[in-house]
Design an enzyme around this catalytic site. Structure first.
Site, PDB file in Angstrom:
ATOM      1  N   ALA A  51       0.962  -1.084   0.064  1.00  0.00           N
ATOM      2  CA  ALA A  51      -0.144  -0.423  -0.230  1.00  0.00           C
ATOM      3  C   ALA A  51       0.814   1.379   0.553  1.00  0.00           C
ATOM      4  O   ALA A  51       1.846   1.501   0.501  1.00  0.00           O
ATOM      5  CB  ALA A  51      -0.798   0.154   1.610  1.00  0.00           C
ATOM      6  N   PRO A  52       0.404   2.347  -0.737  1.00  0.00           N
ATOM      7  CA  PRO A  52       1.425   3.471  -0.620  1.00  0.00           C
ATOM      8  C   PRO A  52       0.769   4.276   0.398  1.00  0.00           C
ATOM      9  O   PRO A  52       0.202   3.846   1.306  1.00  0.00           O
ATOM     10  CB  PRO A  52       0.470   4.362  -1.980  1.00  0.00           C
ATOM     11  CG  PRO A  52      -0.772   4.310  -1.972  1.00  0.00           C
ATOM     12  CD  PRO A  52      -0.409   2.376  -1.445  1.00  0.00           C
ATOM     13  N   GLY A  53       1.767   5.155   0.973  1.00  0.00           N
ATOM     14  CA  GLY A  53       2.594   5.707   2.116  1.00  0.00           C
ATOM     15  C   GLY A  53       3.323   4.794   3.257  1.00  0.00           C
ATOM     16  O   GLY A  53       3.793   4.289   3.060  1.00  0.00           O
ATOM     17  N   VAL A  54       3.058   5.908   4.095  1.00  0.00           N
ATOM     18  CA  VAL A  54       3.902   5.481   5.605  1.00  0.00           C
ATOM     19  C   VAL A  54       4.398   3.531   6.060  1.00  0.00           C
ATOM     20  O   VAL A  54       2.589   3.377   6.250  1.00  0.00           O
ATOM     21  CB  VAL A  54       4.142   6.060   6.541  1.00  0.00           C
ATOM     22  CG1 VAL A  54       5.134   6.287   7.602  1.00  0.00           C
ATOM     23  CG2 VAL A  54       4.438   7.574   5.812  1.00  0.00           C
ATOM     24  N   ARG A  55       4.461   3.357   5.810  1.00  0.00           N
ATOM     25  CA  ARG A  55       4.344   1.289   6.330  1.00  0.00           C
ATOM     26  C   ARG A  55       4.188   1.375   8.256  1.00  0.00           C
ATOM     27  O   ARG A  55       4.852   2.306   8.815  1.00  0.00           O
ATOM     28  CB  ARG A  55       6.075   0.568   6.511  1.00  0.00           C
ATOM     29  CG  ARG A  55       5.733   0.651   4.129  1.00  0.00           C
ATOM     30  CD  ARG A  55       6.994  -0.421   4.188  1.00  0.00           C
ATOM     31  NE  ARG A  55       7.284  -0.533   2.938  1.00  0.00           N
ATOM     32  CZ  ARG A  55       7.555  -1.498   2.065  1.00  0.00           C
ATOM     33  NH1 ARG A  55       8.507  -2.302   2.454  1.00  0.00           N
ATOM     34  NH2 ARG A  55       8.125  -1.590   0.956  1.00  0.00           N
ATOM     35  N   GLY A  56       3.329   0.821   8.517  1.00  0.00           N
ATOM     36  CA  GLY A  56       2.864   1.248   9.255  1.00  0.00           C
ATOM     37  C   GLY A  56       3.838  -0.444  10.945  1.00  0.00           C
ATOM     38  O   GLY A  56       4.536  -1.070  10.455  1.00  0.00           O
ATOM     39  N   MET A  57       3.509   0.346  12.334  1.00  0.00           N
ATOM     40  CA  MET A  57       4.576  -0.044  12.473  1.00  0.00           C
ATOM     41  C   MET A  57       3.788  -1.287  13.492  1.00  0.00           C
ATOM     42  O   MET A  57       4.317  -2.440  13.982  1.00  0.00           O
ATOM     43  CB  MET A  57       4.648   0.988  14.133  1.00  0.00           C
ATOM     44  CG  MET A  57       5.710   2.080  13.771  1.00  0.00           C
ATOM     45  SD  MET A  57       6.090   3.285  15.119  1.00  0.00           S
ATOM     46  CE  MET A  57       3.996   3.553  15.403  1.00  0.00           C
ATOM     47  N   ASP A  76     -15.296   0.217   8.356  1.00  0.00           N
ATOM     48  CA  ASP A  76     -15.718  -1.573   8.797  1.00  0.00           C
ATOM     49  C   ASP A  76     -14.096  -2.103   8.460  1.00  0.00           C
ATOM     50  O   ASP A  76     -13.823  -1.796   7.327  1.00  0.00           O
ATOM     51  CB  ASP A  76     -17.007  -1.562   8.432  1.00  0.00           C
ATOM     52  CG  ASP A  76     -17.607  -2.226   8.786  1.00  0.00           C
ATOM     53  OD1 ASP A  76     -17.169  -3.236   9.810  1.00  0.00           O
ATOM     54  OD2 ASP A  76     -18.805  -2.848   8.139  1.00  0.00           O
TER      55      ASP A  76
END
Length: 586
Positions: free
Chosen positions: A325-331, A381
């Site tokens: 997914a585009p964007g900052v990768r989650g922690m 949701d």
């Protein structure tokens, strides 16, 4: 006559489904009484009970199967093949056959731990894929306008099965008629065949009752939603007004779509024929996926079935591959997407970044909390999947490599397959941090305003997002800001909002020490945490200064503790005929 074990297996499952449907209908039918009496807390409890009901009845039926049948019967796929055929025959004339199929699927998956997903043994595809016959049950009531829009609206409101009286029906219908005469296409206003058509069932959610249908005439149609509310304070303070009023009139497809959004609690609405009911709603909102419409009217498990079938069809087209997914990768989460399907897939990582003090079990409970709670149009949701299997060549290599690296206990490669043991799905949105990098100055101002509104509206529903970084919010195609990262979410009433003590050197006034507990929150520090960009921070603080004031949070917290149910209406304040100062609206 002695029936085969497979036949008895089918009838036992159907008996469990009948128990589920009976209780589901009881909860739903009572929505009219809860609205009449303004039993708002009870309405919240009923919503949560109905969501929990499905798993409860699956668990009861599963226990019944294990008590009644020998293990070799229950665990034998060929027995389930025969049971599936009997079950399809047993439900062939039911009006809720598709919901019954999903219940059967849930039992099969519970027995086989989401393995052996084949249409031979369960309903991967519906047994009535090609069924064209209709029930013959009339879903709607209709009224010819004949140029008198005020009379037509009076019919719409007075003939609805609402027990409280309308305080000012003349004023309500005059405002509504004036709006329609200004906004409807000329061809529809002038046509001799123009009529209002409304579903017989009333849609209840939170403090509102919604009449839903359309206006047809002159070869055109527009959706029509009439939200009805009680007078101010009814159900929460002495002297509250029990009478009703028409709050606004909605005729834009996008506005109606927002009311049925995946970010809101499920409606309580009497649905005689689910398939035909959803078909009707899809005529009003043609871009809304079937699965979301089933979920919107309470059938979220069948919504998941429809989502899964649509995903299979999309993957089979091979138009694109799953990518990171585009964007900052989650922690905490690894997130990937199938771009053509408008859905994100989220997997809990094996190891979290040091800043995240949570466990797998805690994260899963946070997602369950949001599922049960009123999402007030600000939280996405989710659907939860186990043993999700996809061919390896459906993944971009770098995406698959990343998933295996960060979640090896969850993502397993076997032959040419990828087995994902557990994941969540959510509707795809543009991450707020990315949106702000790409939008105009005017759009920045609007989206930051909505970002603050999202935080306030979640708080009003007793939800504190925890991690309020921009990357944890998304922007929908309607420009609405939605929260979607739940690993730190908690009830607002569990938080301890504090002022930062004033200090002189190393000493705090009054001898206080700045000891910080796990639930302590200092709103005065939100600015730098939320915004690295000072210009955006200053704009946001100017729009929402109260969010940085601990007293604002403490007052809201106390209102919730005192039992106030603060509603969040799914339309803009400027659209309302009788909005009240201080109410939270979109």
């Amino acid at each position: 006559m002695k029936h085969s074990p497979a036949y008895r297996l089918a009838t036992t499952i159907l008996h469990g489904f009948d128990e589920y449907r009976a209780r589901f209908k009881e909860i739903t039918f009572d929505a009219n009484r809860r609205f009449r009496d303004a039993a708002w807390r009870e309405a919240q409890q009923a919503s949560a009970e109905r969501i929990n009901l499905y798993k409860e009845k699956i668990d009861v039926t599963l226990s019944r199967l294990k008590r009644t049948f020998d293990p070799e019967v229950v665990s034998h796929c060929e027995c389930w093949r025969e049971a599936r055929n009997h079950y399809a025959e047993l439900i062939s004339h039911r009006l809720d056959y598709e919901l019954a199929e999903t219940f059967f699927n849930s039992l099969f998956c519970a027995i086989f731990h989401h393995r052996h997903i084949r249409n031979d043994w369960m309903f991967v595809y519906s047994s009535r894929e090609d069924a064209a016959h209709r029930s013959g049950i009339e879903l709607c009531r209709r009224h010819k306008v004949n140029g008198d829009w005020q009379a037509a609206l009076k019919w719409a409101l007075m003939d609805a099965p609402l027990e409280n009286r309308f305080a000012e029906i003349g004023q309500d219908t005059h405002l509504g008629a004036s709006f329609l005469q200004q906004q409807l296409p000329a061809a529809m206003l002038d046509a001799g065949d123009t009529e209002i058509e409304l579903l017989n069932s009333v849609f209840y959610r939170n403090k509102g009752a919604y009449l839903v249908g359309r206006i047809l005439g002159g070869g055109e149609q527009v959706p029509l939603v009439l939200p009805v509310l009680h007078g101010e304070g009814f159900g929460e303070q002495s002297g509250g007004d029990p009478s009703l009023h028409l709050d606004t009139v909605l005729i834009e497809t996008d506005e109606v779509s927002i009311i049925f959004s995946f970010t809101r609690a499920y409606f309580q609405v009497d649905v005689a024929v689910p398939r035909e009911f959803v078909d009707y709603l899809q005529q009003l909102m043609p871009h809304k996926p079937e699965g979301e419409l089933y979920a919107a009217i309470g059938f979220f498990k069948h919504g998941k079935t429809e989502f899964f079938r649509a995903l299979n069809r999309q993957v089979a087209k091979r138009e694109d591959q799953f990518i990171i997914a585009p964007g900052v990768r989650g922690m905490v989460m690894a997130v990937f997407v199938l771009p053509s399907f408008r859905t994100v897939f989220k997997i809990i990582k094996d190891k979290f970044d040091p800043a995240k003090d949570v466990t797998h079990a805690v994260v899963r409970e946070k997602y369950r909390l949001v599922k049960r709670h009123d999402r007030v149009g600000r939280m996405a949701d989710t659907q939860e999947f186990s043993n999700f299997i996809v061919r390896q060549d459906h993944f971009a290599p770098e995406c698959l490599e990343h998933l295996v690296e960060v979640a090896p206990s969850t993502v397993v490669l076997r032959d040419d397959k990828v087995i994902i043991k557990h994941c969540y799905t959510e509707r795809m949105m543009t991450p707020l941090n990315i949106y702000l990098e790409q939008c105009s100055d005017q759009e920045k101002e609007m989206v930051l305003k909505d970002y603050g509104n999202a935080i306030k509206q979640m708080a009003a529903a007793n939800i504190f997002p925890g991690d309020m970084l921009l990357k944890n919010f998304g922007v929908t195609r309607h420009g609405r800001v939605i929260f979607y990262d739940y690993d730190e979410v908690c009830y607002l009433t569990e938080c301890r909002f504090r002022h930062i003590p004033k200090s002189h050197g190393n000493d705090f006034q009054g001898g206080d020490t700045l000891s910080i507990g796990p639930n302590d929150i200092f709103p005065e520090e939100f600015g730098p945490f939320m915004f690295a960009n000072k210009a955006l921070r200053d704009m946001f603080i100017h729009q929402h200064p109260e969010l940085f004031d601990p007293d604002y949070w403490l007052e809201l917290q106390q209102a919730i503790i005192d039992g106030r149910v603060i509603d969040v209406y799914p339309y803009r304040n400027k659209q309302r005929f009788a909005g009240s100062i201080g109410q939270l609206v979109y």
